[in-house]
Design a protein around this motif. Structure first.
Motif, PDB file in Angstrom:
ATOM      1  N   ALA A   1     -13.349 -20.522   9.271  1.00 31.59           N
ATOM      2  CA  ALA A   1     -12.163 -21.156   8.685  1.00 31.59           C
ATOM      3  C   ALA A   1     -10.894 -20.747   9.428  1.00 31.59           C
ATOM      4  CB  ALA A   1     -12.051 -20.798   7.210  1.00 31.59           C
ATOM      5  N   THR A   2     -10.771 -19.475   9.741  1.00 31.04           N
ATOM      6  CA  THR A   2      -9.590 -18.993  10.457  1.00 31.04           C
ATOM      7  C   THR A   2      -9.460 -19.647  11.821  1.00 31.04           C
ATOM      8  OG1 THR A   2      -9.726 -16.846   9.334  1.00 31.04           O
ATOM      9  CG2 THR A   2      -8.422 -16.943  11.351  1.00 31.04           C
ATOM     10  N   LEU A   3     -10.565 -19.689  12.562  1.00 32.66           N
ATOM     11  CA  LEU A   3     -10.542 -20.275  13.909  1.00 32.66           C
ATOM     12  C   LEU A   3     -10.235 -21.771  13.870  1.00 32.66           C
ATOM     13  CD1 LEU A   3     -13.587 -18.432  15.549  1.00 32.66           C
ATOM     14  CD2 LEU A   3     -11.143 -17.953  15.849  1.00 32.66           C
ATOM     15  N   VAL A   4     -10.838 -22.477  12.913  1.00 36.65           N
ATOM     16  CA  VAL A   4     -10.615 -23.930  12.829  1.00 36.65           C
ATOM     17  C   VAL A   4      -9.166 -24.234  12.437  1.00 36.65           C
ATOM     18  CG1 VAL A   4     -11.234 -26.039  11.585  1.00 36.65           C
ATOM     19  CG2 VAL A   4     -13.023 -24.477  12.355  1.00 36.65           C
ATOM     20  N   VAL A   5      -8.625 -23.494  11.493  1.00 40.02           N
ATOM     21  CA  VAL A   5      -7.227 -23.718  11.092  1.00 40.02           C
ATOM     22  C   VAL A   5      -6.298 -23.457  12.274  1.00 40.02           C
ATOM     23  CG1 VAL A   5      -5.346 -22.867   9.643  1.00 40.02           C
ATOM     24  CG2 VAL A   5      -7.598 -23.276   8.641  1.00 40.02           C
ATOM     25  N   LEU A   6      -6.523 -22.370  13.000  1.00 41.53           N
ATOM     26  CA  LEU A   6      -5.683 -22.069  14.163  1.00 41.53           C
ATOM     27  C   LEU A   6      -5.794 -23.154  15.238  1.00 41.53           C
ATOM     28  CD1 LEU A   6      -6.269 -18.218  14.571  1.00 41.53           C
ATOM     29  CD2 LEU A   6      -4.210 -19.360  13.717  1.00 41.53           C
ATOM     30  N   ALA A   7      -7.004 -23.660  15.441  1.00 36.64           N
ATOM     31  CA  ALA A   7      -7.227 -24.639  16.506  1.00 36.64           C
ATOM     32  C   ALA A   7      -6.685 -26.020  16.161  1.00 36.64           C
ATOM     33  CB  ALA A   7      -8.719 -24.734  16.822  1.00 36.64           C
ATOM     34  N   LEU A   8      -6.740 -26.401  14.886  1.00 31.18           N
ATOM     35  CA  LEU A   8      -6.412 -27.785  14.515  1.00 31.18           C
ATOM     36  C   LEU A   8      -5.025 -27.974  13.922  1.00 31.18           C
ATOM     37  CD1 LEU A   8      -9.769 -29.108  12.986  1.00 31.18           C
ATOM     38  CD2 LEU A   8      -8.928 -29.234  15.346  1.00 31.18           C
ATOM     39  N   THR A   9      -4.305 -26.898  13.664  1.00 29.72           N
ATOM     40  CA  THR A   9      -2.996 -27.059  13.029  1.00 29.72           C
ATOM     41  C   THR A   9      -2.036 -27.861  13.897  1.00 29.72           C
ATOM     42  OG1 THR A   9      -3.175 -25.048  11.691  1.00 29.72           O
ATOM     43  CG2 THR A   9      -0.961 -25.837  12.187  1.00 29.72           C
ATOM     44  N   ARG A  10      -2.015 -27.573  15.190  1.00 31.33           N
ATOM     45  CA  ARG A  10      -1.067 -28.280  16.059  1.00 31.33           C
ATOM     46  C   ARG A  10      -1.361 -29.776  16.149  1.00 31.33           C
ATOM     47  NH1 ARG A  10       0.817 -26.311  22.125  1.00 31.33           N
ATOM     48  NH2 ARG A  10       2.398 -27.942  22.445  1.00 31.33           N
ATOM     49  N   PRO A  11      -2.595 -30.200  16.481  1.00 34.24           N
ATOM     50  CA  PRO A  11      -2.841 -31.652  16.499  1.00 34.24           C
ATOM     51  C   PRO A  11      -2.675 -32.293  15.118  1.00 34.24           C
ATOM     52  CG  PRO A  11      -4.882 -30.412  16.846  1.00 34.24           C
ATOM     53  CD  PRO A  11      -3.761 -29.446  16.973  1.00 34.24           C
ATOM     54  N   ALA A  12      -3.023 -31.567  14.063  1.00 31.80           N
ATOM     55  CA  ALA A  12      -2.846 -32.122  12.725  1.00 31.80           C
ATOM     56  C   ALA A  12      -1.366 -32.300  12.402  1.00 31.80           C
ATOM     57  CB  ALA A  12      -3.506 -31.211  11.688  1.00 31.80           C
ATOM     58  N   ARG A  13      -0.546 -31.399  12.885  1.00 35.87           N
ATOM     59  CA  ARG A  13       0.897 -31.527  12.665  1.00 35.87           C
ATOM     60  C   ARG A  13       1.440 -32.785  13.323  1.00 35.87           C
ATOM     61  NH1 ARG A  13       5.454 -26.969  14.346  1.00 35.87           N
ATOM     62  NH2 ARG A  13       7.283 -28.142  13.635  1.00 35.87           N
ATOM     63  N   ALA A  14       1.014 -33.033  14.564  1.00 32.93           N
ATOM     64  CA  ALA A  14       1.459 -34.246  15.267  1.00 32.93           C
ATOM     65  C   ALA A  14       1.004 -35.498  14.520  1.00 32.93           C
ATOM     66  CB  ALA A  14       0.916 -34.249  16.694  1.00 32.93           C
ATOM     67  N   LEU A  15      -0.214 -35.460  13.995  1.00 32.61           N
ATOM     68  CA  LEU A  15      -0.725 -36.607  13.242  1.00 32.61           C
ATOM     69  C   LEU A  15       0.067 -36.822  11.957  1.00 32.61           C
ATOM     70  CD1 LEU A  15      -2.840 -38.812  12.822  1.00 32.61           C
ATOM     71  CD2 LEU A  15      -4.326 -37.086  11.777  1.00 32.61           C
ATOM     72  N   ILE A  16       0.387 -35.745  11.261  1.00 36.92           N
ATOM     73  CA  ILE A  16       1.168 -35.858  10.021  1.00 36.92           C
ATOM     74  C   ILE A  16       2.541 -36.447  10.315  1.00 36.92           C
ATOM     75  CG2 ILE A  16       2.338 -34.523   8.223  1.00 36.92           C
ATOM     76  CD1 ILE A  16      -0.621 -34.862   7.712  1.00 36.92           C
ATOM     77  N   GLU A  17       3.181 -36.006  11.387  1.00 36.21           N
ATOM     78  CA  GLU A  17       4.500 -36.541  11.738  1.00 36.21           C
ATOM     79  C   GLU A  17       4.427 -38.035  12.034  1.00 36.21           C
ATOM     80  OE1 GLU A  17       5.682 -34.056  14.963  1.00 36.21           O
ATOM     81  OE2 GLU A  17       6.399 -32.427  13.646  1.00 36.21           O
ATOM     82  N   THR A  18       3.352 -38.460  12.688  1.00 36.16           N
ATOM     83  CA  THR A  18       3.170 -39.890  12.957  1.00 36.16           C
ATOM     84  C   THR A  18       2.929 -40.660  11.671  1.00 36.16           C
ATOM     85  OG1 THR A  18       2.237 -39.409  15.146  1.00 36.16           O
ATOM     86  CG2 THR A  18       1.777 -41.585  14.211  1.00 36.16           C
ATOM     87  N   MET A  19       2.103 -40.115  10.809  1.00 37.66           N
ATOM     88  CA  MET A  19       1.801 -40.784   9.534  1.00 37.66           C
ATOM     89  C   MET A  19       3.047 -40.931   8.666  1.00 37.66           C
ATOM     90  SD  MET A  19      -1.839 -38.925   8.643  1.00 37.66           S
ATOM     91  CE  MET A  19      -2.105 -39.804   7.092  1.00 37.66           C
TER      92      MET A  19
END
Length: 252
Positions: free
Chosen positions: A168-186
């Motif tokens: 969970a820690t590794l996945v959150v660290l790895a995906l937060t940045r691309p998920a942030r960009a996606l949220i901003e687009t949404m």
């Protein structure tokens, strides 16, 4: 790991379960499944409260369930590779399990419940630090309960906790940045459902207003009042324009 290493502890815990009051046994039997539901509801609460937060906070909240799912899939692959038999069938002389012993082929190591609970607890604690005092004990309870009801060895749940928390820690660290960009687009989308899911983010701060500001450079607040007139009044206007031609006959 050799199951015999924790077989003795398994017997001790299952004996404790059978010696416990009936209400304790019923509570743990219900709780061992209910804790996963509770963590799922906390994921929903975390997502909802972050809809008005900045895009990074929202990204961490929505990545949490995905991190938990990745940890679960990993534990299933781990199980298939190790193929450890359940202790409720393999440990001789142990008290009968409180829960129904899973069928052959539903392997024991590591514990899926412990993996899911730990992954969810850690992901929630990262997204919503204030509830770490609740999510971490829930994960520990989920792990202990699987041994208490007799369907897992202690090492199954211990490894499940470590595996789930790490993934969970590794996945959150790895995906937060691309998920942030996606949220901003949404959040800039014109589709209502998309914006509803991503949230509109924090309300923009109101622009600073200069009360009584003049119409151009060099005219600050209260300019006219220094000349005995309110800003924008006729005397104030004349003061800024200078003498009107012909207003003083001495210059003729």
């Amino acid at each position: 790991m050799d199951p015999s290493v924790t077989s003795g502890l398994y017997r001790d815990i299952t004996d404790l379960a059978h010696d416990s009051p009936s209400w304790v046994r019923h509570f743990v039997e219900i709780g061992t499944e209910a804790v996963i539901v509770i963590l799922g509801l906390l994921f929903l609460a975390s997502w909802w409260r972050r809809r008005s937060a900045d895009s990074r906070a929202m990204a961490v909240a929505v990545v949490g369930p995905l991190a938990t799912a990745v940890a679960y899939v990993g534990s299933e692959l781990f199980k298939s590779a190790v193929q450890e038999e359940r202790p409720c069938r393999a440990v001789a002389g142990a008290a009968a399990s409180l829960a129904t012993c899973p069928p052959v082929g539903d392997w024991s190591f590591p514990s899926n419940h412990s993996t899911i609970a730990a992954a969810a607890a850690v992901a929630l604690a990262i997204a919503w630090r204030a509830i770490a005092f609740l999510t971490i004990p829930l994960a520990l309870f989920a792990a202990f309960s699987r041994v208490f009801v007799g369907v897992h060895y202690p090492h199954d749940v211990a490894v499940g906790l470590l595996f789930g928390g790490l993934v969970a820690t590794l996945v959150v660290l790895a995906l937060t940045r691309p998920a942030r960009a996606l949220i901003e687009t949404m959040r800039t989308s014109r589709t209502g459902v998309v914006v509803w899911f991503a949230g509109r983010g924090p309300a923009p701060e109101p622009a600073a207003q200069w009360a009584g500001a003049g119409p151009g450079p060099g005219y600050g607040p209260g300019y006219g009042s220094a000349h005995g007139a309110a800003p924008g009044s006729e005397p104030d206007h004349q003061a800024r324009q200078g003498p009107v031609a012909g207003s003083d006959r001495r210059y003729r």
